[in-house]
Design a protein around this motif. Structure first.
Motif, short mmCIF file in Angstrom:
data_model
loop_
_atom_site.label_atom_id
_atom_site.label_comp_id
_atom_site.label_asym_id
_atom_site.label_seq_id
_atom_site.Cartn_x
_atom_site.Cartn_y
_atom_site.Cartn_z
N THR A 113 55.59 -3.46 63.76
CA THR A 113 56.53 -4.47 63.29
C THR A 113 55.79 -5.79 63.31
O THR A 113 55.18 -6.16 64.32
CB THR A 113 57.76 -4.54 64.22
N LEU A 114 55.84 -6.52 62.19
CA LEU A 114 55.05 -7.74 62.07
C LEU A 114 55.87 -9.00 62.28
O LEU A 114 57.03 -9.08 61.88
CB LEU A 114 54.41 -7.82 60.68
N GLU A 115 55.24 -9.98 62.90
CA GLU A 115 55.83 -11.30 63.07
C GLU A 115 54.82 -12.33 62.58
O GLU A 115 53.69 -12.39 63.08
CB GLU A 115 56.15 -11.55 64.55
N GLY B 33 40.14 -2.79 63.58
CA GLY B 33 38.78 -3.08 63.99
C GLY B 33 37.75 -2.47 63.07
O GLY B 33 36.66 -3.01 62.88
N ASN B 34 38.09 -1.35 62.46
CA ASN B 34 37.20 -0.69 61.52
C ASN B 34 36.99 -1.56 60.27
O ASN B 34 36.06 -1.33 59.50
CB ASN B 34 37.77 0.67 61.14
N ARG B 35 37.83 -2.55 60.08
CA ARG B 35 37.69 -3.48 58.96
C ARG B 35 36.99 -4.76 59.40
O ARG B 35 36.95 -5.74 58.68
CB ARG B 35 39.05 -3.79 58.37
N HIS B 36 36.46 -4.76 60.60
CA HIS B 36 35.66 -5.86 61.15
C HIS B 36 36.41 -7.18 61.14
O HIS B 36 35.83 -8.22 60.83
CB HIS B 36 34.32 -5.97 60.43
N VAL B 37 37.67 -7.14 61.49
CA VAL B 37 38.48 -8.35 61.57
C VAL B 37 38.58 -8.76 63.05
O VAL B 37 38.60 -7.91 63.94
CB VAL B 37 39.88 -8.13 60.94
N ALA B 38 38.62 -10.05 63.30
CA ALA B 38 38.80 -10.54 64.67
C ALA B 38 40.22 -10.20 65.12
O ALA B 38 41.19 -10.45 64.39
CB ALA B 38 38.58 -12.05 64.71
N VAL C 252 48.95 -6.61 68.69
CA VAL C 252 47.65 -7.02 68.18
C VAL C 252 47.89 -8.24 67.30
O VAL C 252 48.81 -8.25 66.49
CB VAL C 252 47.00 -5.90 67.34
N ARG C 253 47.04 -9.26 67.45
CA ARG C 253 47.19 -10.49 66.66
C ARG C 253 45.95 -10.67 65.79
O ARG C 253 44.83 -10.45 66.24
CB ARG C 253 47.37 -11.67 67.62
N PHE C 254 46.18 -11.09 64.54
CA PHE C 254 45.08 -11.32 63.60
C PHE C 254 45.49 -12.39 62.60
O PHE C 254 46.68 -12.70 62.46
CB PHE C 254 44.66 -10.03 62.89
N PRO C 255 44.53 -12.98 61.89
CA PRO C 255 44.87 -13.97 60.85
C PRO C 255 45.65 -13.30 59.72
O PRO C 255 45.44 -12.11 59.44
CB PRO C 255 43.50 -14.44 60.35
N PRO C 256 46.54 -14.04 59.06
CA PRO C 256 47.31 -13.46 57.95
C PRO C 256 46.40 -12.88 56.88
O PRO C 256 45.42 -13.49 56.46
CB PRO C 256 48.10 -14.66 57.41
N ASP C 257 46.73 -11.65 56.47
CA ASP C 257 45.98 -10.95 55.42
C ASP C 257 46.87 -9.82 54.93
O ASP C 257 47.18 -8.91 55.70
CB ASP C 257 44.67 -10.41 56.00
N HIS C 258 47.29 -9.86 53.67
CA HIS C 258 48.27 -8.90 53.18
C HIS C 258 47.78 -7.45 53.27
O HIS C 258 48.58 -6.54 53.51
CB HIS C 258 48.72 -9.25 51.75
N VAL C 259 46.49 -7.21 53.12
CA VAL C 259 45.96 -5.84 53.20
C VAL C 259 46.08 -5.32 54.65
O VAL C 259 46.54 -4.20 54.88
CB VAL C 259 44.50 -5.77 52.71
N LEU C 260 45.70 -6.16 55.61
CA LEU C 260 45.80 -5.76 57.02
C LEU C 260 47.26 -5.60 57.45
O LEU C 260 47.60 -4.70 58.23
CB LEU C 260 45.10 -6.78 57.92
#
Length: 172
Positions: free
Chosen positions: A125-127, A94-99, A107-115
């Motif tokens: 663990t990522l899916e 959230g500190n990176r202002h991502v939805a 926690v679910r978010f759009p694909p982003d290699h940095v996140l």
């Protein structure tokens, strides 16, 4: 074309004329031309600034009700132990202002290699998959929309550096 112009509260299932399934990016728009799930042309003519949430209802000028559905889209779901681990992950993302869409232990978010790298460093663990994305609206999205009433009993005077002042009297 069915013109959807009004957001309405919950309705009975029998009143729903059709469904409109959209990805998050399109649910942020107030003006849009699309096709319903049954292939009917619709146009959205809505106030800007509010995201169409999963399960929201829109009404056409002619009375038809259309229910919004969140489309499956590419997402990353980061799974982590509930409690402090989840809190830390939400804080740093959230500190990176991502939805973010937040669930119990994920926690679910759009694909982003940095996140994704950040989430893994924090123990998640990522899916990578396709799923509906319906992120949190944000703390300020609901500000002033609740049903409440109070009176300040005083006025506020604000002076600004652009050469004039505003005298605003507030009564809630």
């Amino acid at each position: 074309m069915l013109e959807l112009t009004q957001r309405v509260g919950p309705v009975e299932t029998a009143e729903i004329h059709d469904h409109l399934t959209l990805p998050y990016e399109l649910r942020m728009r107030g003006r849009l031309r699309a096709k319903t799930d049954t292939g009917y042309d619709v146009g959205l003519f809505l106030d800007r600034g509010q995201v169409l949430r999963e399960g929201a209802f829109l009404q056409a000028e002619t009375g038809e009700i259309v229910r919004i559905r969140a489309a499956d889209e590419p997402v990353v779901t980061a799974r982590i132990e509930p409690g402090l681990g989840l809190a830390r992950l939400c804080y740093h993302l959230g500190n990176r202002h991502v939805a973010l869409q937040i669930g119990s232990g994920w926690v679910r978010f759009p694909p982003d290699h940095v996140l994704e790298e950040l989430a893994e460093r924090l123990g998640a663990t990522l899916e990578h998959h396709r799923a509906p994305f319906d992120p949190e609206p944000g703390a300020y999205a609901q500000a002033g929309q609740g049903e409440h009433s109070h009176s300040h009993g005083h006025s506020h005077s604000h002076s600004h550096s652009h050469g004039h002042s505003h005298d605003d009297t507030h009564s809630h």
